[in-house]
Design an enzyme around this catalytic site. Structure first.
Site, short mmCIF file in Angstrom:
data_model
loop_
_atom_site.label_atom_id
_atom_site.label_comp_id
_atom_site.label_asym_id
_atom_site.label_seq_id
_atom_site.Cartn_x
_atom_site.Cartn_y
_atom_site.Cartn_z
N GLN A 51 0.79 -1.22 -0.17
CA GLN A 51 0.04 0.10 0.02
C GLN A 51 1.05 1.24 -0.05
OE1 GLN A 51 -2.71 -1.81 3.27
NE2 GLN A 51 -4.21 -0.48 2.04
N HIS A 145 0.84 -9.36 3.96
CA HIS A 145 -0.54 -8.57 4.24
C HIS A 145 -1.09 -8.41 2.95
CE1 HIS A 145 -2.20 -4.85 6.60
NE2 HIS A 145 -2.84 -5.00 5.24
N ASN A 189 -1.92 -11.36 7.55
CA ASN A 189 -2.92 -10.07 7.79
C ASN A 189 -4.59 -10.62 7.33
OD1 ASN A 189 -3.76 -7.30 8.52
ND2 ASN A 189 -4.38 -7.15 6.40
N GLU A 190 -5.44 -10.45 8.30
CA GLU A 190 -6.87 -10.65 8.07
C GLU A 190 -7.23 -11.78 7.00
OE1 GLU A 190 -8.75 -6.91 6.77
OE2 GLU A 190 -8.32 -6.10 8.86
C1 FCB Z 1 -7.85 -3.63 6.72
C2 FCB Z 1 -6.72 -3.74 5.88
C3 FCB Z 1 -5.43 -2.64 5.93
C4 FCB Z 1 -6.56 -1.25 5.34
C5 FCB Z 1 -7.58 -1.04 6.27
C6 FCB Z 1 -8.29 0.14 5.88
O1 FCB Z 1 -8.94 -4.16 6.46
O2 FCB Z 1 -6.04 -4.73 6.72
O3 FCB Z 1 -4.64 -3.05 4.85
O4 FCB Z 1 -6.82 -1.45 3.80
O5 FCB Z 1 -8.52 -2.27 6.15
#
Ligand code: FCB
Length: 452
Positions: A51, A145, A189-190
């Site tokens: 990002q 990520h 990440n997520e």
């Molecule tokens: C999350 C992401 C991050 C960013 C935020 C706003 O879900 O992990 O990279 O985009 O949202």
């Protein structure tokens, strides 16, 4: 070095005051009721390589962004050029007074072809870790990520049965190269962000249309790269990917801990705060669908649970309507897009994640998307007061990483959404701190927030 605005001039301070947030900056006297954070609390900001770095050309997402048509609104391109300008990012962290920084290393740079690890790219990240340490800032490193190497997507991404092993091999190499300078490590990440969004009953129709678009785009990416299939994190088969993502986290965790036994390591989860709108709302079932299975994984594997919360969502049920929460008393005119961003959402998910896992909580992301920084400045002290409530109720919270340090590339939505404590000029890459950063600095300096 371009002339970055790292100072909090009179104008910035006045603007922060106008946002109604001076309370967070005024020195807290003995008479001011305050919520003090634990000693050693980790104060930081959060970013992700793809990002902000720019030109992550060996990544799977670069392929997706450059399709025509592409599901991405725009290309990441140069992003914030943090690949070259990371010293300027460290200067911003210092200006805000932060003691931690969450960033990701990019697998696509480190392992551009399978099994070939780039010493030069590992050295690049090693330099950042060393400079952060020299600045008194603890590096919190995310190993993946969202963006993966292009070859990984061509081999089936997280649908490839070998994916956990491939991820763990990379974690081993990267952890050994980066060494003990890392303060905390985040594996994936997520990994359940799609599960969360798909759990929302109202989102069904949206996902049908979105899935068709994504399937077509992934088929186009497979053709463009001459591969049988191309599977990125956005591939619409989250049920298929979930067991492999879970194994990826567990094997990645084991690899990082084998290399760096003293570094606390965990996974970071996207936790929308589901709240009942009606009696009989099936909020618990929804939580189970969205992140319940991952809570079980964290209970088994993880030194902490990374909580990433941006909003609350009210879920209707069959029964009588419950009272709506009052609209946020935001500064200036109201914006309907802000209605779900209740500060209490963070407290709720932090308490939930701890209750479910028994693990310490690390708020690895929380922030406020807005073009009007006065709203962010309003939000920060309030969300931190809510986080403090969770701490006061007994949840061990390691720290708070505000998303984000910089306005950046927000995935499918491109550069539109603004989350940064600093803005970035995309021609000159000049960074300028916003008034909300001054508000945050005031809280960090005092390790306390005024009671709301
Ligand atoms: C999350 C992401 C991050 C960013 C935020 C706003 O879900 O992990 O990279 O985009 O949202």
């Amino acid at each position: 070095m371009p002339d970055n605005d790292l100072s909090f001039d009179r104008r910035t301070i006045l603007a922060a005051g106008a946002a109604g947030a001076l309370l967070a900056q005024a020195p807290l006297s003995a008479a001011t009721p305050v919520r003090r954070f634990p000693a050693g609390f980790r104060w930081g900001a959060s970013t992700a390589g793809h990002q902000i770095e720019g030109n992550n050309v060996n990544s799977d997402l670069w392929v997706m962004e450059n399709l025509s048509p592409s599901p991405y609104k725009e290309r990441s391109g140069d992003a914030c050029d943090s690949y070259h300008r990371w010293r300027e990012d460290i200067a911003l962290l210092k200006a805000i007074g932060l003691n931690s920084y969450r960033m990701s290393i990019e697998w696509a740079r480190i392992e551009p072809t399978p099994g070939q690890f780039s010493i030069a790219e590992l050295d690049h990240y090693k330099r950042i870790v060393a400079d952060l340490r020299a600045a008194g800032i603890d590096p919190v490193i995310t190993f993946i990520h969202s963006a993966a190497p292009r070859w990984f997507a061509q081999a089936g991404g997280w649908l490839n049965p070998d994916s956990p092993k491939l991820f763990a091999r990379y974690c081993d190499k990267a952890a050994r190269a980066l060494g003990d300078g890392i303060a905390y490590a985040c594996t994936i990440n997520e990994p359940q962000v799609s599960l969360t969004f798909r759990a929302i009953p109202m989102a069904d129709a949206y996902f049908k249309a979105q899935d068709a678009r994504q399937l077509a785009a992934h088929a186009a990416a497979a053709r463009a790269t001459g591969s049988e299939r191309f599977v990125t994190t956005d591939y619409p088969d989250i049920e298929g990917m979930t067991p492999l993502l879970m194994a990826g986290h567990e094997q990645g965790f084991a690899a990082i801990k084998a290399a760096l036994p003293r570094v606390p390591t965990g996974v970071t989860l996207n936790l929308i705060d589901f709240a009942p709108a009606n009696e009989g709302s099936k909020v618990d079932e929804l939580r189970q669908l969205a992140y319940g299975r991952w809570m079980d994984v964290v209970r088994r594997t993880g030194d902490f649970v990374g909580v990433q919360t941006y909003s609350q969502m009210r879920i209707p049920g069959a029964g009588a309507r419950l009272p709506e929460p009052p609209p946020l008393p935001m500064p200036e005119t109201s914006d309907p897009r802000d209605s779900g961003k209740q500060p209490v959402a963070l407290r709720n998910t932090v308490e939930y994640a701890h209750r479910q896992t028994g693990k310490p909580v690390f708020v690895t992301e929380n922030g406020f998307q807005t073009d009007n920084d006065a709203r962010r400045a309003w939000y920060i002290p309030r969300v931190l007061a809510e986080l403090h409530e969770a701490i006061a109720s007994g949840v061990p919270v390691i720290g708070y990483m505000h998303w984000s340090l910089l306005d950046n590339f927000e995935w499918l939505q491109g550069y539109g959404p603004k989350y940064g404590l600093a803005s970035v000029d995309h021609q000159t890459f000049k960074r300028t701190l916003k008034p909300s950063a001054a508000v945050y600095r005031g809280i960090v300096r005092q390790n306390a927030v005024a009671a709301a």
